[in-house]
Scaffold this motif. Structure first.
Motif, PDB file in Angstrom:
ATOM      1  N   CYS A   1      -6.740  -0.526  13.579  1.00 37.40           N
ATOM      2  CA  CYS A   1      -6.769  -0.910  14.960  1.00 37.40           C
ATOM      3  C   CYS A   1      -5.805  -0.702  15.996  1.00 37.40           C
ATOM      4  N   GLY A   2      -5.015   0.127  15.501  1.00 37.83           N
ATOM      5  CA  GLY A   2      -3.652   0.603  16.451  1.00 37.83           C
ATOM      6  C   GLY A   2      -3.056  -0.541  17.257  1.00 37.83           C
ATOM      7  N   LEU A   3      -3.219  -1.670  16.866  1.00 40.26           N
ATOM      8  CA  LEU A   3      -2.651  -2.726  17.386  1.00 40.26           C
ATOM      9  C   LEU A   3      -1.482  -3.612  16.421  1.00 40.26           C
ATOM     10  N   SER A   4      -1.344  -3.189  15.219  1.00 42.33           N
ATOM     11  CA  SER A   4      -0.385  -3.504  14.349  1.00 42.33           C
ATOM     12  C   SER A   4      -1.043  -5.087  13.764  1.00 42.33           C
ATOM     13  N   LEU A   5      -2.585  -5.082  13.620  1.00 42.62           N
ATOM     14  CA  LEU A   5      -3.193  -6.209  13.323  1.00 42.62           C
ATOM     15  C   LEU A   5      -3.798  -6.350  11.833  1.00 42.62           C
ATOM     16  N   CYS A   6      -4.440  -4.902  11.480  1.00 41.57           N
ATOM     17  CA  CYS A   6      -5.040  -4.961  10.421  1.00 41.57           C
ATOM     18  C   CYS A   6      -4.459  -4.192   9.088  1.00 41.57           C
ATOM     19  N   GLY A   7      -3.283  -3.778   9.105  1.00 39.42           N
ATOM     20  CA  GLY A   7      -2.788  -3.323   7.918  1.00 39.42           C
ATOM     21  C   GLY A   7      -3.140  -2.118   7.312  1.00 39.42           C
ATOM     22  N   SER A   8      -4.170  -1.176   7.765  1.00 37.15           N
ATOM     23  CA  SER A   8      -4.521   0.070   7.187  1.00 37.15           C
ATOM     24  C   SER A   8      -3.349   1.124   7.158  1.00 37.15           C
ATOM     25  N   CYS A   9      -2.653   0.652   8.323  1.00 36.42           N
ATOM     26  CA  CYS A   9      -1.686   1.841   8.468  1.00 36.42           C
ATOM     27  C   CYS A   9      -0.369   1.716   7.925  1.00 36.42           C
ATOM     28  N   MET A  10      -0.293   0.639   7.004  1.00 39.06           N
ATOM     29  CA  MET A  10       0.915   0.199   6.564  1.00 39.06           C
ATOM     30  C   MET A  10       1.781   1.499   5.671  1.00 39.06           C
ATOM     31  N   VAL A  11       3.093   1.706   5.864  1.00 38.02           N
ATOM     32  CA  VAL A  11       3.882   2.610   4.927  1.00 38.02           C
ATOM     33  C   VAL A  11       5.153   1.603   4.720  1.00 38.02           C
ATOM     34  N   LEU A  12       5.978   2.170   3.681  1.00 41.15           N
ATOM     35  CA  LEU A  12       7.122   1.446   3.424  1.00 41.15           C
ATOM     36  C   LEU A  12       8.145   2.386   4.358  1.00 41.15           C
TER      37      LEU A  12
ATOM     38  N   GLY B   1      15.832   9.373   9.736  1.00 38.74           N
ATOM     39  CA  GLY B   1      17.244   8.806   8.782  1.00 38.74           C
ATOM     40  C   GLY B   1      16.657   7.840   7.962  1.00 38.74           C
ATOM     41  N   LYS B   2      15.438   7.385   7.825  1.00 36.24           N
ATOM     42  CA  LYS B   2      15.095   6.184   6.967  1.00 36.24           C
ATOM     43  C   LYS B   2      13.830   6.944   6.131  1.00 36.24           C
ATOM     44  N   ASP B   3      13.949   6.121   4.933  1.00 41.00           N
ATOM     45  CA  ASP B   3      13.005   6.551   3.837  1.00 41.00           C
ATOM     46  C   ASP B   3      11.718   6.087   3.926  1.00 41.00           C
ATOM     47  N   ILE B   4      10.540   6.971   4.153  1.00 37.79           N
ATOM     48  CA  ILE B   4       9.368   6.512   4.258  1.00 37.79           C
ATOM     49  C   ILE B   4       8.559   6.655   3.161  1.00 37.79           C
ATOM     50  N   THR B   5       7.860   5.857   2.605  1.00 38.06           N
ATOM     51  CA  THR B   5       6.882   6.079   1.341  1.00 38.06           C
ATOM     52  C   THR B   5       5.588   5.740   1.973  1.00 38.06           C
ATOM     53  N   THR B   6       4.638   6.717   1.627  1.00 42.59           N
ATOM     54  CA  THR B   6       3.231   6.417   2.154  1.00 42.59           C
ATOM     55  C   THR B   6       2.384   6.127   0.837  1.00 42.59           C
ATOM     56  N   VAL B   7       1.006   5.819   0.996  1.00 40.68           N
ATOM     57  CA  VAL B   7       0.284   5.762  -0.291  1.00 40.68           C
ATOM     58  C   VAL B   7       0.345   6.673  -1.203  1.00 40.68           C
TER      59      VAL B   7
ATOM     60  N   LEU C   1       3.067   6.587  -3.931  1.00 39.00           N
ATOM     61  CA  LEU C   1       2.825   5.346  -4.755  1.00 39.00           C
ATOM     62  C   LEU C   1       1.594   5.611  -5.575  1.00 39.00           C
ATOM     63  N   ARG C   2       1.090   6.699  -5.896  1.00 37.96           N
ATOM     64  CA  ARG C   2      -0.081   6.982  -6.571  1.00 37.96           C
ATOM     65  C   ARG C   2       0.280   6.698  -7.870  1.00 37.96           C
ATOM     66  N   ASP C   3       1.218   6.576  -8.447  1.00 41.50           N
ATOM     67  CA  ASP C   3       1.441   6.262  -9.930  1.00 41.50           C
ATOM     68  C   ASP C   3       1.888   4.969 -10.276  1.00 41.50           C
ATOM     69  N   HIS C   4       2.118   4.052  -9.004  1.00 39.18           N
ATOM     70  CA  HIS C   4       2.357   2.734  -8.950  1.00 39.18           C
ATOM     71  C   HIS C   4       1.223   1.751  -9.753  1.00 39.18           C
ATOM     72  N   PRO C   5       1.757   1.022 -10.454  1.00 34.45           N
ATOM     73  CA  PRO C   5       0.601   0.131 -11.289  1.00 34.45           C
ATOM     74  C   PRO C   5      -0.315  -0.506 -10.511  1.00 34.45           C
ATOM     75  N   VAL C   6      -0.135  -0.755  -9.319  1.00 31.37           N
ATOM     76  CA  VAL C   6      -0.996  -1.510  -8.411  1.00 31.37           C
ATOM     77  C   VAL C   6      -2.218  -0.413  -8.123  1.00 31.37           C
TER      78      VAL C   6
ATOM     79  N   VAL D   1       0.427  -0.305  -0.294  1.00 30.72           N
ATOM     80  CA  VAL D   1       1.806  -0.366   0.310  1.00 30.72           C
ATOM     81  C   VAL D   1       2.417  -1.959   0.103  1.00 30.72           C
ATOM     82  N   ALA D   2       1.559  -2.770   0.936  1.00 33.87           N
ATOM     83  CA  ALA D   2       1.930  -3.973   0.797  1.00 33.87           C
ATOM     84  C   ALA D   2       2.214  -4.921  -0.420  1.00 33.87           C
ATOM     85  N   ALA D   3       1.466  -4.234  -1.355  1.00 34.65           N
ATOM     86  CA  ALA D   3       1.534  -4.827  -2.770  1.00 34.65           C
ATOM     87  C   ALA D   3       2.591  -4.558  -3.423  1.00 34.65           C
TER      88      ALA D   3
END
Length: 148
Positions: free
Chosen positions: A38-49, A67-73, A76-81, A102-104
């Motif tokens: 959505c580009g409006l921080s409403l749908c969650g499709s763009c979530m990263v850690l 300076g921050k640790d960013i994790t994308t999907v 997380l390819r080997d994450h059990p979720v 990412v959220a899970a």
């Protein structure tokens, strides 16, 4: 030149400091798993850690990610979720799934033994237009069992 740490790797990025992190990931680093929704921080499709917190990457300027640790999907390819979502056939069109992974992952890090209600609350910021919510919840609960 900006430096960001993505999925454990330092990356040099030539982009304006105000460029949304989403565009940096997709257009400069070729990490296409993070989606524009959505580009409006409403749908969650763009979530990263970012430093372990699930955030909307469409709303974070590049300068604030330095300076921050960013994790994308992709990180997380080997994450059990990820496997659980596939096993439960929870990904219909698949558009929302990267943000849900990412959220899970964040939810299960904070709460390794969530109830169904806690999973639903933890994924409340992620929209799925296909109506796969029940399968997604089952998948997250299955991933929690695997992590124990």
């Amino acid at each position: 030149m900006n430096t960001v740490r993505v999925n454990g790797e330092l990356e040099e990025v030539q982009a304006e400091p105000g460029t949304p992190l989403l565009y940096v990931l997709r257009d400069h680093l070729d990490l296409k798993g993070t989606r524009f929704g959505c580009g409006l921080s409403l749908c969650g499709s763009c979530m990263v850690l970012v430093d372990g917190q699930a955030v909307y990457s469409c709303d974070i300027p590049l300068w604030s990610a330095e300076g921050k640790d960013i994790t994308t999907v992709e990180g997380l390819r080997d994450h059990p979720v990820t496997g659980a979502l596939i096993s439960e056939q929870a990904a219909q069109c698949g558009y929302c799934v990267s943000g849900i992974v990412v959220a899970a992952a964040e939810l299960l890090r904070r709460n390794p033994d969530p109830t169904e209600a806690e999973v639903r609350e933890g994924l409340d910021r992620n929209l799925c237009r296909c109506g796969s919510h029940n399968r997604i919840v089952r998948a997250v609960l299955a991933a929690a069992r695997e992590l124990r």
